[in-house]
Scaffold this active site. Structure first.
Site, mmCIF file in Angstrom:
data_model
loop_
_atom_site.group_PDB
_atom_site.id
_atom_site.type_symbol
_atom_site.label_atom_id
_atom_site.label_comp_id
_atom_site.label_asym_id
_atom_site.label_seq_id
_atom_site.Cartn_x
_atom_site.Cartn_y
_atom_site.Cartn_z
ATOM 1 C CG HIS A 120 -1.635 -1.115 1.458
ATOM 2 N ND1 HIS A 120 -1.503 -2.338 1.711
ATOM 3 C CD2 HIS A 120 -2.927 -1.369 1.098
ATOM 4 C CE1 HIS A 120 -2.518 -3.041 1.769
ATOM 5 N NE2 HIS A 120 -3.678 -2.540 1.214
ATOM 6 C CG HIS A 160 -5.979 1.741 -0.418
ATOM 7 N ND1 HIS A 160 -6.097 2.319 0.727
ATOM 8 C CD2 HIS A 160 -6.328 0.354 -0.263
ATOM 9 C CE1 HIS A 160 -6.367 1.532 1.574
ATOM 10 N NE2 HIS A 160 -6.600 0.259 1.242
ATOM 11 C CD GLU A 209 -21.139 -6.919 23.868
ATOM 12 O OE1 GLU A 209 -22.128 -7.567 24.497
ATOM 13 O OE2 GLU A 209 -21.218 -6.216 22.793
ATOM 14 C CG HIS A 225 -29.712 -13.965 25.013
ATOM 15 N ND1 HIS A 225 -30.555 -13.275 23.974
ATOM 16 C CD2 HIS A 225 -29.536 -12.857 25.802
ATOM 17 C CE1 HIS A 225 -30.430 -12.167 24.436
ATOM 18 N NE2 HIS A 225 -29.882 -11.818 25.341
#
Length: 684
Positions: A30, A265, A429, A491
């Protein structure tokens, strides 16, 4: 724009074209980001970053994170130029087999690389964790006249980093915590891999971060060295807010045909375009990997500055040790990750109990026995402390001491402090995973993060990176199966344990009872070179009578014979893990009543068992016994490696259901009668 000196121009050119030449030489990489970001990186590394290239492990160095890890050649060039143990030949070996300059930065591979980055947003979260570690250790160890922990965390972040949700999570928490020593330079070039940001990313980033509680500065021209320097100085002076410096740069700067296009890029510029770019920026076209002597000498001043800074710090550290000897010893031990003598002396031995307790509850008791003796242990949950039992009693909350009093709802002690050891991540999380990685990478802490097992999916990327970096991180996952009941299949984890076991170097432990949980925590704290995932129950499980069954210390081998057939010659082997071990024990007893003799094996950790000597593994699973039945409340994937072609697995290869936990278990076949029937079927 103020003028750039000839020496500055030379130094920036060397940085730019070392990166461009290495990418071209590898025919992979890159080049665009290093071309555009070189000026601001040069200012940071030559004027502000306090580090010692001769000693990358100096504890009070500033941390630098290249969150935009695809621009790795920018970092490798900086490391070479400033005098780290990275050679010019290492740059020529960029992206080659066995080199120390891999495609994206890797901790432990390249001297000076603090964290492994590349998956966008992860480095952003890591830096937040590093800044938290600095604040925590400073609050605990600094004393008047002795600031032995006093450094900044810097980073370069990209458009892609800021697009990722993890950056939003981590930025929100960092702003709330008022991490004033966290400073990010944003490479605002407006181009991503496939297009300009105008088609996806048009919000006002400065106002967004101001809303998070960050200090922001905007620089219109990334090549304005004085403007970059003034912004960094302002960020250093801002002690109660993290800083984002938005630097307008140009991807592929100087490339006549590819500047400001996505073509610069992720692909080499091409031989002809490299020559055109060098000519355009006034750089010699030959030789490749050119580093003018004056430029190298200027960069290598970092060695003298770093040595002087470290020597001054060591003088302060020596004086600190004379005045505060106990603190100094503790500081050294924690930086080295040394567990104190008798650190586990207070871990309880749980008495036999048919009713028992949930392993999440046992884990909480063990953690609170360990924490007073292990000050390195720090962590928290995603707004789930009452359910994960991970609050460290009486050890304070990690919060900004300058927070407004009205923000301190529910506080039961004195003022908030960065010395507190209970981290509050909110419902974040993904950020939690990256932040605990940053805490571990910084050094001086053993961090843990807790949530329900099913939500480990939200944080899989940082779990994987913790394993890749071999970080000492503990993940606490509770509510580990369909037995959690009424909350239903959203869950109830079924595939998550198998998913975690698929991650190399991650040690997954699913203890069967309270005493196995205690040993699991011992293993987690003693395992310094990789992360550990503790998988714990919501429901009560019996605490086994260890006068009748083998010691829970067998967990250290990953699997062990819990109870054996007469003479050690079983008709079949029953293998259980976690909450299913008690079921296996009950089924074995019923089979005995029918004159079928079983060996019961508790297998809390595949990884530990696989690492045990072959002789031990054969002694546990007896290769001559083909009738083997494994029982686990999760997908069957992977279990056949232990039961063999003639064995069987009682598992769940579908999603769960909403009902009371005991009903769900019964309906899915987790009963003594069904285990016995499956076992007898194996025997014909």
């Amino acid at each position: 724009m103020k003028s750039t000196s000839a020496l500055d121009h030379l130094c920036i050119g060397a940085l730019r074209f070392l990166a461009v030449d290495a990418v071209q030489n590898a025919n992979s990489g890159h080049p665009g980001m290093p071309l555009g970001a070189a000026s601001m990186a040069y200012v940071l590394w030559s004027r502000f970053l306090e580090h010692n290239p001769a000693n990358p492990e100096w504890p009070d160095r500033d941390r630098f994170v290249l969150s935009a890890g695809h621009g790795s050649m920018l970092l490798y060039a900086l490391l070479y130029l400033t005098g780290y143990a990275v050679s010019l030949d290492d740059l020529r070996q960029f992206r080659r087999w066995g080199s120390i300059t891999p495609g994206h930065p890797e901790r432990g591979v390249t001297p000076g690389v603090e964290v492994t980055t590349g998956p966008l947003g992860q480095g952003f979260g890591n830096g937040v964790g590093m800044a938290m570690a600095e604040a925590h250790l400073a609050a605990r160890f600094n004393r008047a006249g002795f600031e032995i922990v006093d450094h900044f965390t810097y980073g370069i972040v990209s458009d892609g980093d800021l697009m990722e949700g993890i950056a939003s999570e981590a930025a929100s928490l960092a702003g709330h915590l008022r991490l004033g020593k966290l400073i990010y330079l944003y490479d605002d070039n407006g181009v991503t891999l496939s297009a300009g940001t105008g088609i996806t990313f048009t919000e006002d980033r400065a106002r967004r971060f101001e809303a998070y509680g960050w200090h922001t500065r905007t620089i219109a021209d990334g090549n304005d060295l004085d403007a970059v320097a003034e912004a960094i100085e302002a960020a250093q002076a801002e002690t109660t807010r993290p800083s984002l410096i938005l630097v307008r740069t140009h991807l592929g700067y100087g490339s006549p045909t590819k500047q400001d296009t996505f073509e610069a890029h992720g692909s080499p510029l091409g031989h002809d375009e490299v020559l055109l770019t060098k000519r355009n920026l006034g750089w010699p076209t030959e030789p490749d990997f050119l580093v003018p002597d004056d430029a190298l000498a200027h960069y290598r001043l970092a060695l003298a500055r770093g040595a002087q800074a470290e020597e001054a710090w060591r003088g302060t550290r020596a004086a600190y040790a004379r005045v505060h000897p106990d603190l100094a010893r503790a500081f050294d031990d924690e930086l080295r990750g040394r567990l104190p003598t008798a650190w586990d002396a207070d871990i309880p031995v749980f008495p036999a109990d048919a009713k028992g307790m949930a392993t999440r509850v046992a884990s909480g008791k063990v953690m609170n026995a360990i924490a007073p003796r292990v000050p390195m242990l720090i962590g928290g949950s995603c707004d789930l402390d009452p359910s994960t039992y991970t609050a460290l009693a009486g050890l304070g909350d990690f919060q900004s001491p300058g927070a407004n009093a009205h923000d301190r709802q529910g506080e039961d002690g004195g003022g908030w402090s960065f010395a507190g050891r209970n981290l509050h991540f909110g419902v974040r999380e993904h950020a939690m995973g990256a932040i605990v990685n940053g805490l571990a990478a910084h050094g001086g802490t053993i961090p843990f993060g807790a949530t329900f097992l099913t939500f480990s999916d939200y944080m899989r990327p940082p779990i994987r990176l913790a394993a890749l970096m071999q970080l000492h991180v503990v993940h606490v996952f509770t509510h580990d199966s369909i037995a959690l009941g009424e909350d239903g299949p959203t869950h109830q984890p079924v595939e998550q344990i198998a998913s975690l076991r698929a991650i190399p170097r991650l040690v997954v432990i699913r203890p069967a009872d309270a005493n196995e949980t205690a040993v699991a925590w011992r293993v987690a704290l003693e395992t310094h070179d990789r992360p550990t995932a503790l998988v714990l129950t919501r429901q009560h499980v019996p605490t086994l009578d260890r006068s009748r069954f083998a010691s829970a210390e067998g967990l250290r081998q990953g699997a062990y014979v819990l109870v054996d057939a007469p003479g050690g010659k079983p008709d079949l082997i029953l293998i259980g893990t976690g909450s299913e071990v008690a079921l296996v024990v009950a089924a074995a007893q019923k089979l005995t009543d029918r004159a079928v003799h079983s060996r019961v094996v508790s297998m809390p950790s595949w990884e530990l068992f696989d690492a045990a000597p072959r002789a031990y593994r054969d002694a546990v699973l007896l290769p001559n016994v083909a009738a083997r039945l494994a029982i686990e409340a999760g997908v069957t994937q992977g279990w056949h490696r232990y039961v063999g072609d003639r064995g069987d697995v009682l598992g769940i290869d579908r999603f769960g259901a909403s009902a009371p936990g005991d009903v769900v278990l019964r309906e899915f076949g987790y009963t003594v009668d069904n285990v016995c029937a499956r076992a007898l079927a194996l025997l014909g």
